[in-house]
Motif scaffolding. Structure first.
Motif, PDB file in Angstrom:
ATOM      1  N   LEU A 124       0.926  -1.349  -0.010  1.00  0.00           N
ATOM      2  CA  LEU A 124       0.394   0.131   0.550  1.00  0.00           C
ATOM      3  C   LEU A 124       0.998   0.884  -0.091  1.00  0.00           C
ATOM      4  O   LEU A 124       0.815   2.040  -0.850  1.00  0.00           O
ATOM      5  CB  LEU A 124      -1.181   0.209   1.152  1.00  0.00           C
ATOM      6  CG  LEU A 124      -1.790   1.326   1.406  1.00  0.00           C
ATOM      7  CD1 LEU A 124      -2.777   1.999  -0.270  1.00  0.00           C
ATOM      8  CD2 LEU A 124      -2.426   0.881   3.138  1.00  0.00           C
ATOM      9  N   GLU A 125       1.834   1.320   0.820  1.00  0.00           N
ATOM     10  CA  GLU A 125       2.802   2.513   1.157  1.00  0.00           C
ATOM     11  C   GLU A 125       3.557   2.647   0.055  1.00  0.00           C
ATOM     12  O   GLU A 125       3.063   4.004  -0.582  1.00  0.00           O
ATOM     13  CB  GLU A 125       3.736   2.492   2.113  1.00  0.00           C
ATOM     14  CG  GLU A 125       2.849   2.460   3.615  1.00  0.00           C
ATOM     15  CD  GLU A 125       3.960   2.018   4.419  1.00  0.00           C
ATOM     16  OE1 GLU A 125       4.914   2.118   4.572  1.00  0.00           O
ATOM     17  OE2 GLU A 125       3.321   1.933   5.696  1.00  0.00           O
ATOM     18  N   LYS A 126       3.994   1.523  -1.070  1.00  0.00           N
ATOM     19  CA  LYS A 126       4.775   1.471  -2.133  1.00  0.00           C
ATOM     20  C   LYS A 126       3.676   2.279  -2.886  1.00  0.00           C
ATOM     21  O   LYS A 126       4.368   3.253  -3.894  1.00  0.00           O
ATOM     22  CB  LYS A 126       5.383   0.116  -2.370  1.00  0.00           C
ATOM     23  CG  LYS A 126       6.582   0.045  -3.878  1.00  0.00           C
ATOM     24  CD  LYS A 126       6.462  -1.051  -3.996  1.00  0.00           C
ATOM     25  CE  LYS A 126       6.976  -1.024  -5.498  1.00  0.00           C
ATOM     26  NZ  LYS A 126       7.133  -2.795  -6.217  1.00  0.00           N
ATOM     27  N   ARG A 127       2.602   1.789  -3.365  1.00  0.00           N
ATOM     28  CA  ARG A 127       2.016   1.968  -4.336  1.00  0.00           C
ATOM     29  C   ARG A 127       0.981   3.180  -4.265  1.00  0.00           C
ATOM     30  O   ARG A 127       0.458   4.225  -5.058  1.00  0.00           O
ATOM     31  CB  ARG A 127       0.381   1.602  -4.773  1.00  0.00           C
ATOM     32  CG  ARG A 127       0.871  -0.166  -5.294  1.00  0.00           C
ATOM     33  CD  ARG A 127      -0.288  -1.085  -4.935  1.00  0.00           C
ATOM     34  NE  ARG A 127      -0.085  -2.717  -5.317  1.00  0.00           N
ATOM     35  CZ  ARG A 127      -0.530  -3.628  -5.020  1.00  0.00           C
ATOM     36  NH1 ARG A 127      -2.150  -3.608  -4.711  1.00  0.00           N
ATOM     37  NH2 ARG A 127      -0.230  -5.045  -5.054  1.00  0.00           N
ATOM     38  N   LEU A 128       1.144   3.780  -3.286  1.00  0.00           N
ATOM     39  CA  LEU A 128       0.806   5.586  -2.686  1.00  0.00           C
ATOM     40  C   LEU A 128       2.102   6.343  -3.029  1.00  0.00           C
ATOM     41  O   LEU A 128       1.520   7.881  -3.683  1.00  0.00           O
ATOM     42  CB  LEU A 128       0.205   5.754  -1.439  1.00  0.00           C
ATOM     43  CG  LEU A 128      -0.211   7.206  -0.991  1.00  0.00           C
ATOM     44  CD1 LEU A 128      -1.490   7.287  -1.675  1.00  0.00           C
ATOM     45  CD2 LEU A 128      -0.754   6.952   0.511  1.00  0.00           C
ATOM     46  N   LYS A 129       2.744   5.687  -2.519  1.00  0.00           N
ATOM     47  CA  LYS A 129       4.130   6.450  -3.408  1.00  0.00           C
ATOM     48  C   LYS A 129       4.329   6.695  -4.645  1.00  0.00           C
ATOM     49  O   LYS A 129       4.645   8.013  -5.078  1.00  0.00           O
ATOM     50  CB  LYS A 129       5.349   6.301  -3.062  1.00  0.00           C
ATOM     51  CG  LYS A 129       6.408   6.433  -2.757  1.00  0.00           C
ATOM     52  CD  LYS A 129       7.844   6.146  -1.994  1.00  0.00           C
ATOM     53  CE  LYS A 129       8.943   6.223  -2.727  1.00  0.00           C
ATOM     54  NZ  LYS A 129      10.580   6.360  -1.993  1.00  0.00           N
ATOM     55  N   GLU A 137      -3.530  12.224  -8.358  1.00  0.00           N
ATOM     56  CA  GLU A 137      -4.089  12.218  -7.048  1.00  0.00           C
ATOM     57  C   GLU A 137      -4.928  11.215  -6.750  1.00  0.00           C
ATOM     58  O   GLU A 137      -4.664  10.132  -7.040  1.00  0.00           O
ATOM     59  CB  GLU A 137      -5.501  12.873  -7.904  1.00  0.00           C
ATOM     60  CG  GLU A 137      -5.435  14.521  -7.951  1.00  0.00           C
ATOM     61  CD  GLU A 137      -6.718  14.991  -8.258  1.00  0.00           C
ATOM     62  OE1 GLU A 137      -7.795  14.756  -7.349  1.00  0.00           O
ATOM     63  OE2 GLU A 137      -7.358  15.699  -9.612  1.00  0.00           O
ATOM     64  N   ALA A 138      -4.673  11.763  -5.480  1.00  0.00           N
ATOM     65  CA  ALA A 138      -4.917  10.543  -4.215  1.00  0.00           C
ATOM     66  C   ALA A 138      -6.380  10.018  -5.162  1.00  0.00           C
ATOM     67  O   ALA A 138      -7.798  11.310  -4.881  1.00  0.00           O
ATOM     68  CB  ALA A 138      -5.482  10.684  -2.854  1.00  0.00           C
ATOM     69  N   PRO A 139      -6.486   8.460  -4.793  1.00  0.00           N
ATOM     70  CA  PRO A 139      -8.342   8.330  -5.068  1.00  0.00           C
ATOM     71  C   PRO A 139      -8.902   9.078  -4.105  1.00  0.00           C
ATOM     72  O   PRO A 139      -8.694   8.999  -3.049  1.00  0.00           O
ATOM     73  CB  PRO A 139      -7.939   6.528  -4.002  1.00  0.00           C
ATOM     74  CG  PRO A 139      -6.800   6.477  -4.585  1.00  0.00           C
ATOM     75  CD  PRO A 139      -5.869   7.584  -3.983  1.00  0.00           C
ATOM     76  N   PHE A 140     -10.188   8.943  -4.544  1.00  0.00           N
ATOM     77  CA  PHE A 140     -12.185   9.584  -4.178  1.00  0.00           C
ATOM     78  C   PHE A 140     -11.360   9.524  -2.641  1.00  0.00           C
ATOM     79  O   PHE A 140     -11.914   8.450  -2.080  1.00  0.00           O
ATOM     80  CB  PHE A 140     -12.499   9.947  -5.015  1.00  0.00           C
ATOM     81  CG  PHE A 140     -13.951  10.190  -4.341  1.00  0.00           C
ATOM     82  CD1 PHE A 140     -13.903  11.582  -4.630  1.00  0.00           C
ATOM     83  CD2 PHE A 140     -14.517  10.065  -3.328  1.00  0.00           C
ATOM     84  CE1 PHE A 140     -15.020  12.781  -3.932  1.00  0.00           C
ATOM     85  CE2 PHE A 140     -15.799  10.824  -2.862  1.00  0.00           C
ATOM     86  CZ  PHE A 140     -16.448  11.882  -2.814  1.00  0.00           C
TER      87      PHE A 140
END
Length: 189
Positions: A124-129, A137-140
């Motif tokens: 999760l942290e890797k995909r967000l980075k 943009e970050a997912p809604f």
């Protein structure tokens, strides 16, 4: 003759569910893909003011798709999101727990497979980075790590409590979408 497979792929943002659906579409070349968005579209938020209205709307929305599951008989049917997503958002925004058991009963009678694309904290942290590095943009509604984790954990909870008979959890943390698709095909034969 065995009827074509019907699949629902669920999972939180960044879980890889859409990538899995794309791979499934390649494997099932005659498939019909239905992707549901707009669970909390701004227009929805403007017009639905209380939990009863939200629950009624989601129930009606899901019921309106059941004929598709029943009537598509000659092609594989793959839904990208369905009732678990409705359950997750009802819990997040209205603190309501609804498992849509009457809908699950129909899905069981049809033989639908429910697949949850899951992922660990590191993935999760890797995909967000990676998403931020690409200036996406970050997912809604998921503007920080704790919100995405909370949503992921709610998907896990609703999946665990689901009464769907054909369920498959895929830890999508360390595998590609193609590998996940191969695993799904192997398990649903």
């Amino acid at each position: 003759m065995k009827s074509p497979i019907k699949i629902i792929v669920e999972g939180g943002n960044l879980s890889g569910k859409t990538s899995i659906v794309k791979e499934l579409e390649k494997k099932f070349v005659h498939s019909i893909i239905v992707t549901l968005h707009g669970y909390y579209h701004p227009f929805f938020l403007e017009n639905i003011k209380n939990s009863k209205a939200a629950l009624r709307y989601h129930r009606q929305r899901l019921l309106s798709f059941l004929p598709i599951f029943k009537d598509i008989k000659f092609e594989e049917l793959i839904f990208n999101r369905f009732h678990l997503t409705a359950s997750v958002y009802l819990k997040l925004f209205y603190n309501l727990e609804d498992y849509f058991l009457e809908i699950e009963k129909v899905l069981n009678n049809i033989g639908v497979f429910l697949i949850l694309a899951d992922f660990n904290n590191e993935a999760l942290e890797k995909r967000l980075k990676e998403r931020k590095e690409m200036n996406k943009e970050a997912p809604f509604g998921d503007d920080n790590l704790s919100k995405i984790k909370k949503k992921r954990d709610l998907y896990r909870l609703f999946f665990e409590k689901s009464k769907i008979q054909n369920k498959l959890l895929i830890d999508n943390s360390q595998i590609t979408a193609n590998q996940a698709c191969d695993y799904i095909q192997e398990k649903i034969k």
